[in-house]
Design a protein around this motif. Sequence first.
Motif, PDB file in Angstrom:
ATOM      1  N   TYR A 192       0.838  -1.198   0.000  1.00  9.32           N
ATOM      2  CA  TYR A 192       0.000   0.000   0.000  1.00  9.32           C
ATOM      3  C   TYR A 192       0.874   1.250   0.000  1.00  9.32           C
ATOM      4  O   TYR A 192       0.627   2.209  -0.741  1.00  9.32           O
ATOM      5  CB  TYR A 192      -0.918  -0.023   1.212  1.00  9.32           C
ATOM      6  CG  TYR A 192      -1.554   1.299   1.531  1.00  9.32           C
ATOM      7  CD1 TYR A 192      -2.556   1.827   0.724  1.00  9.32           C
ATOM      8  CD2 TYR A 192      -1.155   2.033   2.645  1.00  9.32           C
ATOM      9  CE1 TYR A 192      -3.123   3.043   1.009  1.00  9.32           C
ATOM     10  CE2 TYR A 192      -1.724   3.245   2.942  1.00  9.32           C
ATOM     11  CZ  TYR A 192      -2.708   3.755   2.119  1.00  9.32           C
ATOM     12  OH  TYR A 192      -3.267   4.958   2.401  1.00  9.32           O
ATOM     13  N   ARG A 227       3.361  17.376   4.226  1.00  9.54           N
ATOM     14  CA  ARG A 227       2.095  16.759   3.813  1.00  9.54           C
ATOM     15  C   ARG A 227       0.997  17.168   4.785  1.00  9.54           C
ATOM     16  O   ARG A 227       0.268  16.350   5.297  1.00  9.54           O
ATOM     17  CB  ARG A 227       2.223  15.237   3.814  1.00  9.54           C
ATOM     18  CG  ARG A 227       3.085  14.685   2.738  1.00  9.54           C
ATOM     19  CD  ARG A 227       2.364  14.751   1.383  1.00  9.54           C
ATOM     20  NE  ARG A 227       3.316  14.669   0.296  1.00  9.54           N
ATOM     21  CZ  ARG A 227       3.827  13.530  -0.159  1.00  9.54           C
ATOM     22  NH1 ARG A 227       3.438  12.404   0.377  1.00  9.54           N
ATOM     23  NH2 ARG A 227       4.680  13.524  -1.137  1.00  9.54           N
ATOM     24  N   SER A 263      -0.676   5.919   5.465  1.00 10.24           N
ATOM     25  CA  SER A 263      -1.947   6.567   5.165  1.00 10.24           C
ATOM     26  C   SER A 263      -1.884   8.060   5.516  1.00 10.24           C
ATOM     27  O   SER A 263      -2.433   8.889   4.813  1.00 10.24           O
ATOM     28  CB  SER A 263      -3.073   5.858   5.908  1.00 10.24           C
ATOM     29  OG  SER A 263      -3.492   6.611   7.021  1.00 10.24           O
ATOM     30  N   ARG A 264      -1.145   8.371   6.594  1.00 12.99           N
ATOM     31  CA  ARG A 264      -1.054   9.783   6.976  1.00 12.99           C
ATOM     32  C   ARG A 264      -0.329  10.602   5.898  1.00 12.99           C
ATOM     33  O   ARG A 264      -0.626  11.782   5.686  1.00 12.99           O
ATOM     34  CB  ARG A 264      -0.306   9.898   8.318  1.00 12.99           C
ATOM     35  CG  ARG A 264       0.094  11.313   8.731  1.00 12.99           C
ATOM     36  CD  ARG A 264      -1.127  12.202   8.922  1.00 12.99           C
ATOM     37  NE  ARG A 264      -0.760  13.591   9.194  1.00 12.99           N
ATOM     38  CZ  ARG A 264      -0.409  14.462   8.255  1.00 12.99           C
ATOM     39  NH1 ARG A 264      -0.343  14.091   6.985  1.00 12.99           N
ATOM     40  NH2 ARG A 264      -0.108  15.717   8.575  1.00 12.99           N
ATOM     41  N   PHE A 265       0.624   9.943   5.239  1.00 13.46           N
ATOM     42  CA  PHE A 265       1.415  10.692   4.272  1.00 13.46           C
ATOM     43  C   PHE A 265       0.845  10.616   2.865  1.00 13.46           C
ATOM     44  O   PHE A 265       1.408  11.134   1.934  1.00 13.46           O
ATOM     45  CB  PHE A 265       2.875  10.204   4.290  1.00 13.46           C
ATOM     46  CG  PHE A 265       3.611  10.693   5.506  1.00 13.46           C
ATOM     47  CD1 PHE A 265       4.343  11.875   5.433  1.00 13.46           C
ATOM     48  CD2 PHE A 265       3.561  10.024   6.709  1.00 13.46           C
ATOM     49  CE1 PHE A 265       5.008  12.351   6.550  1.00 13.46           C
ATOM     50  CE2 PHE A 265       4.214  10.487   7.810  1.00 13.46           C
ATOM     51  CZ  PHE A 265       4.951  11.662   7.756  1.00 13.46           C
ATOM     52  N   ARG A 266      -0.265   9.922   2.723  1.00 13.62           N
ATOM     53  CA  ARG A 266      -0.923   9.917   1.425  1.00 13.62           C
ATOM     54  C   ARG A 266      -2.153  10.825   1.534  1.00 13.62           C
ATOM     55  O   ARG A 266      -3.286  10.381   1.614  1.00 13.62           O
ATOM     56  CB  ARG A 266      -1.334   8.500   1.046  1.00 13.62           C
ATOM     57  CG  ARG A 266      -1.981   8.390  -0.312  1.00 13.62           C
ATOM     58  CD  ARG A 266      -2.016   6.970  -0.743  1.00 13.62           C
ATOM     59  NE  ARG A 266      -0.681   6.412  -0.740  1.00 13.62           N
ATOM     60  CZ  ARG A 266       0.200   6.598  -1.725  1.00 13.62           C
ATOM     61  NH1 ARG A 266      -0.131   7.325  -2.768  1.00 13.62           N
ATOM     62  NH2 ARG A 266       1.398   6.069  -1.656  1.00 13.62           N
ATOM     63  N   VAL A 267      -1.898  12.114   1.548  1.00 15.58           N
ATOM     64  CA  VAL A 267      -2.981  13.067   1.765  1.00 15.58           C
ATOM     65  C   VAL A 267      -3.694  13.302   0.440  1.00 15.58           C
ATOM     66  O   VAL A 267      -3.066  13.638  -0.562  1.00 15.58           O
ATOM     67  CB  VAL A 267      -2.425  14.377   2.319  1.00 15.58           C
ATOM     68  CG1 VAL A 267      -3.551  15.378   2.493  1.00 15.58           C
ATOM     69  CG2 VAL A 267      -1.712  14.127   3.620  1.00 15.58           C
TER      70      VAL A 267
END
Lengths: 502, 492, 195, 105
Positions: free
Chosen positions: B181, C121, D50-54
Motif C-alpha cells: 500500500y 504533507r 496513510s497519513r502521508f498519502r494526503v
Amino acid sequence: MSSLEIIIFIPFLAALAIWLGAPARLTAVVASTVNLLWVIVLAVRFPAFKSATDLAFVNKHVVLDNPAIAFAVGADGVSMIMALLTVLVTFAAIWQIVDKPSMYHISSLLISGGALGAFLCTDLFFIYAFHEVALIPTFLMIAIHGRAEKEQRLAVAWKTTIYLGAGSLVLLAGLVWAVIEFSGGGKLTFDLVALRAQAASSPLPAAAQAPLFFLLLVGFGTLVSLFPFHSWAAPAYATAPTPVAMLHSGVLKKFGLYGLFRIALPLLPSGAQVPWVQQALLLMLLGNILVVGLVTLHQKRLDDMLANSSVMHMGYLFLGLAAGTEIAVKGSMLLMFAHGVSIALLFAICGRMRNQLGTLEMAKLGGIGSHAPFLTVVFAFGAFASIGLPGLANFAGEVMIFMGAFANGNSSSTLIPAQGLTALHWTVILALWGVVISAVYMLRGYRAIFQGTPQTGLFMSDPASGQWLPLVLLAAVLLAVGCFPSLLLDLIQAPLVPGAIP
Amino acid sequence: MSVFNLEALLALLGLFVLLLEAFVPSVSSKALAGICMAGVAGVLVLLVTVAGGQDALPAFIGAYHQLDTLAIFYKAFALVITFLVLWLTLEAAPYLSKFTLDGKLGEMFSLPLFVCVGMMWMASAKDLVTVFVSLELVTVSFYVLVAYTRKSALALEAGVKYLILGALSTGVLVFGVAWVYGATGALSFEGITKAVQVGGVNKTALLFGVSFLLAGLGFKVAAVPFQMWVPDVYQGASTPTTVFLSVGSKAAGFAVLTRVIDALTVSGSMVRQEVITVLSIAGAVTVVVGSLPALFQTNVKRLLAYSSISHAGFLLLALAARDSVRVDLAPGGTVAFYLATYLPMTVLGFAALIQMRLNGRGEELDDFKGLAQKSPTLAFLITLAFASLAGLPLTAGFFGKMWVMLGLVDQQLWFALVCAIIGAAAGFYYYFRVILAMFTPEESTEPVRMGALARGVCVVLGCTIIVLGVYPKPLQMLLAKVPVAGKNATGH
Amino acid sequence: MPSFLFYLFAAITLGFGLNVILARNPVTSALSLAVSFVGLAALFISLDAYFIGIIQILVYTGAVMVLFLFIIMLLDIQKEEAKRANTAAVIGGVVLAVVLTLQVAAVLGVFKEGAVTTEQRALSMEVASKREDVAQVKTIQKDLAAGTLPDAKLMGMTLFEQYGFHLQAIGLLLLVGTVGVVVLSKRESPGKPVV
Amino acid sequence: MITLNHYLFVSGALFALGLAGVVVRRNIIIIFMCLEMMLSAANLALVGFSRFRVTDGLPDYAAHSLVFFTITVAAAEVAVGLAVIVALYRTRQSVEVDTITRMQG
C-alpha cells in the motif's frame, strides 16, 4: 464404436467382472478366446479395410481440443501384427493359469488390455497411458506373487519399478518434446498421424533429430532392456509369476520397440543414421548380444537362462533399427513377433517345470525327455526357434535383419562396399557370433534337462490333455510363420522407413 | 436472488445450526449434518443456476466483490469441499466423538459453514482489505476446528502449532499489505495493477512489501519455507479438518494468490520478472522439500501431508508458468484445473483413512497390509486415488502435472522443470509403497466394512478421478474462459 | 509533533518491546507490552490517527493485555523454567532481527518518497470540507469548516459507507471467535455421569 | 525533522523485535504476545503510509479501516488463541514449546 475399441475394452471389462465376483477362469478364458478370434478375423479382413493412410478400423473420440488429444484407434500392418501377438500370448498365458487366486487372471487381463491399447491407439497420450496401465499389475504381481523369498522379490519388484518408472519418465519427456517439436508451432497435438504428416512435410535437420532420437531411444530402450539399462529384466522375468513373465517378455516389452519403429522412426527418419547416435546404438546393442550373451552362458538355472536370453535377443531387434533399411526393419517386425511367441512358449514350459520339479537348477535335472516326450518336443520348438533354426519363425526375421543391415549404404549390388567395411558391417559380423552363443546355451540347456539319465526323485510328466492347447498353439504359430513369413509380412504394405531404399 | 447473497444465506444457516445445537440438545449429529449438507448443496445449486444470468453488482458491494468465472469456480469449489468435509465428519463421528468433551460434534458441523463463507468471499475479493477479512474468518475458524477434538493430545498440539504459525503469517501478511500500500498507494488489485504498469513507484519498497505479502500467503498454501506446520497439524487434527485444510484452505489461498500474481505480473509490470522468478524458485523448492521426507514416511496421514506440500509446489509452479500459451487455459486456469483434479483424489485418500479408523485400524503403512483381500473395493479406490496423486495417465492427476510442466517448458524455467520432474518421480515411489502394502497378502482375515453411504460417495469420487483423467475437456472448456486482467495484453 | 516527543515515544515502544523478549517473568513481559502499546498509541496520535490511537489503548492495552495477564495469573506461570534458552534459537533470533532491521534500513535508504515530514504533507481542513463525500455528512463538514479534524466521524463514515460489508464479515468472525472460545474452554460438567 | 521514514523504521524495528521474540522465547504465551507486537508494527506502518498519502486534505481512511479490522481480528485471535493455550495447559501443565514435540519426522 470401432472393433478395435471393443478389442481393447474386452480385457478390462473381463477384469472388472472378475473383480466384482464373476468366475475368474471362465471369464478370463472366454474373454481371451473372443479376443483371439476377433483379432484373427480383423487381420484377415485387414487388407480390404485399409484406407489411404494405411490405417484400418479408424475411430476417434476427442478428449481435449487444445492440446489436441483424442482417444483415437487405428491399425496398420505393424499394429495388426502386434495385436495378433498380444492376443495369442494372452490366450496361452491365461489358459495355463490353474488353481491360482483371481488376481492372476485380473493382472493378465490388465496387461493384455494395456498392451492392446498401446498398440492400437494412434494418439501419443493414450499409447503412453495404456502402457503404464499394463505396467502396474506387472509390478504388483512380481512383488506379491513372485517366486522368491519375500525380501528378494520385493527388491526385484522395486528395481523393476524404478528402472521402468525412470524409463517411462524419460520417454514421456521425449514424447512431449516430439509433440512440441512437430506440432508445427501452433496448437499442440498428440495425434500420431498429424505429427507424422508434419514430420514428413517439414522434417527437422538431421543434426537436430539426433538428441531427440537419442532421448526416445533411452526411454523406449529402458522398457526393452537395451544394454546398459537392461539389468532389471533378467531378475524380473526369473521372479515373475508365469503368466506375467510370458506376457511381459513376450508382449509388453515389445512396446518399446514398437514405439521406436512407429513413433521415433517416422518422426525422425535420419535420427538413427546420425553417426554418433548410430555408433552409440551399435555399441549398446552389441552389449546386449555379446555381453548379455556371455552372461547367459554362465547361468545355472533354466529361468535365469531364459530371462537373460530374452534380454540378449533384443540386440538383434535394435540392429534392425540401427540399419534403418526397409528390409531390416521388416525383419525386426517379424522377429518381434517370433521372439514374443517363442519366449512365451519357453516361459510357459519353464513355469510348468518349476511347479512339478521344485527346482530349475540345470545340474540337478536330466532325462526328462523320457518321461515327458510331448513337453520335450514343444520345448525343442521354442529353443530351436530361439536359436534361429530355419523353418521356424525367428530365422526369417534374423536373416532379414542381417541382410538388411549389411546392405545398408550400398547402392551397388555387391554386398561388400568398395570403401571397406563400416561400423554397421562390423557390428553385423560380431552379432552373428551371438547366434553361435545362443545356440551353445540353448542346446546345452536342452541337453542338460531333457537328455541323459533321470535324477531320482525329480519326475515330470506331460501335461494333462487340457493343458496341451496353448503350447501346441504357440508351437504351431512358430512353425507356420517360419515356413510362410509372408503371412505376416503381407500385412505391411506401406514402406516403414520414410525415404529409405526399399 | 443474486449470487452475492449466497454467502449471507450460508452464514444464516450456520447461525441457525448453532442455535439449534444449543437450544435443542436432543438433535442428533446425523440431523445436524443432514441440515448442513442439504444447505450447502442447496446453495451450490443456487450458485450454478444463478451464476449464468447475473446482473451487475450493486455499488456497495461491487467495489469489493467480483463474479468472474474464476470467482464462481472457486465458490463452487468451496461449497463442494465443504459438503464433502461435512460428510467426512459425519462418517468419522463414531470415533471422533470420543475425543470431544461432551461426546458431540455440534460445532464441527456449523464452523465449516463459516469457513465456507470466508472462502467464498476470498474467491471474489477485489482488494486486500476483503482478502484480509475473509482470510482471517477462515483462519480463526480453523484455529477452533483443528483443536476441536480436545481430548486428543495431538489435536491440541496441532492446534497450538497452527495458532502460532497462523498468527505469525497474519502479522507478516499485514506488514506486506502495508508496504505494498505504501509503495503503490492502492489496496485494490486494480489500483496495484495500474501502479505497477504506470511506474513512478519505488521498486525496492514494492518488492519489500511483495515479499512479505507472498510470504504471508505462502503460509496459507504451505509453501516452503512456511511448510513446517503442515505435517504436524495434518497429523494432529481430525481427518475431516485435515481434508479441509489440505484442499479448501489451499484452494482459497491460491484463489487469492492468483489475483495477487495477476495484478503484479500484468504485462509491462515493473516487478514481473522478479515475481515470476521468486514464484518459480519457491515452487521448485516446495515440490522437492515436500517430496523427499515423504519417501521415508510410514504414517500414511503424514505422508499425505508431505505430498500435499509437494502439490502446493506444483500449484506455485503453475502460477509461475501462468502465461503459457500451450494449453487452452486462461493464466489462472491451470491452477484452478489442478485444484479441481486435486480435490477428488485427496478427499478419497483421506476418506479411506477414516474408513480404516472405523474398522479399528490405524494410519500406519502396516495397517494397510492385506487390505486388498479384505475390502477389494476400498483397496481399488485407494489405488485409484494414489495413482492419481502420483500423476499416472488416465487419472485426474496426470493432466494437472502435465499442464504445469508444459507451461514451464514454454516459459523456459528449466530449473523448476527439473525439480518438478524430481518431485513427480519421488511421488511414484512413495505412493506406490502404499499401493504395494495393500496388495500384500496378510494372514488375518478380519473383514473391512464400509457403510453404504461411504461406499457410494467414494465410488463417485473414484469415477470423478477417472472421468477427469480420460475426458477433461468439459473442465478445460469451463476454465478456458477465465478472464484475467491483462490477459489480452500479455505480450511475449 | 516535536522531534523529542517522537523519539521519546519511539524509545518507549521499542525499549519496552525489547523488554518483552528479555524479561524472565511473564508478568513483566505482559506489562512491558502494555506500556509499549501505549507508546505506539502515542505514535498513532502523532500521525493524526486519534481514533486508532484510542482504540489501540482501549482494545490492546485495556482488553487484550488484561486478558493475557489474567491467563498468566490464572495458570500461575511464574517464570520460564530454569533451563537456559536454546543457544541456537537465541543466535538465530538475534541474527534474524538484526538482518531484518538492517534490511528495513536499507529499503528506507532508497525510499525517497518517505523522506517527507508531516508539515510537508499537512492536512488541510479547508480543502477537505469541499470534498463531495464529506459534503453529505453535515456534522463532518461543520467540524472541518471549523478547522478541526473529526477523526472518529470520518472513520465512522468510511467504515459504514465503504466498508459496511467488511464490518459484517468481522462481525461473523467475532461470532466464530466467541463460539470457539466457548467450545475450547468449557470444562466437563462435574455432575454428568460417566458413560 | 521527523519524516515518514522515521515511523517506518520504528515499525520495522518493532516487527523485527517481535520476530526475534517468536524465535527466541519458549513460553507460548510470550510468543503469542510477540506476535501481537508484530501485528501492531504492521499497523504502525499502515497508519504512517496513510497519513502521508494526503488526498484532498485528509489522510487515506481506507488504510485506517484496515487497521481497525486488524485490531479487531487480533482481539478475536487472542481470545481463541488463549483458549487453546489454556486447554493445552490443562493437559500438559506447561506452556513451554519444548513440550509440544510429540509428533516428529
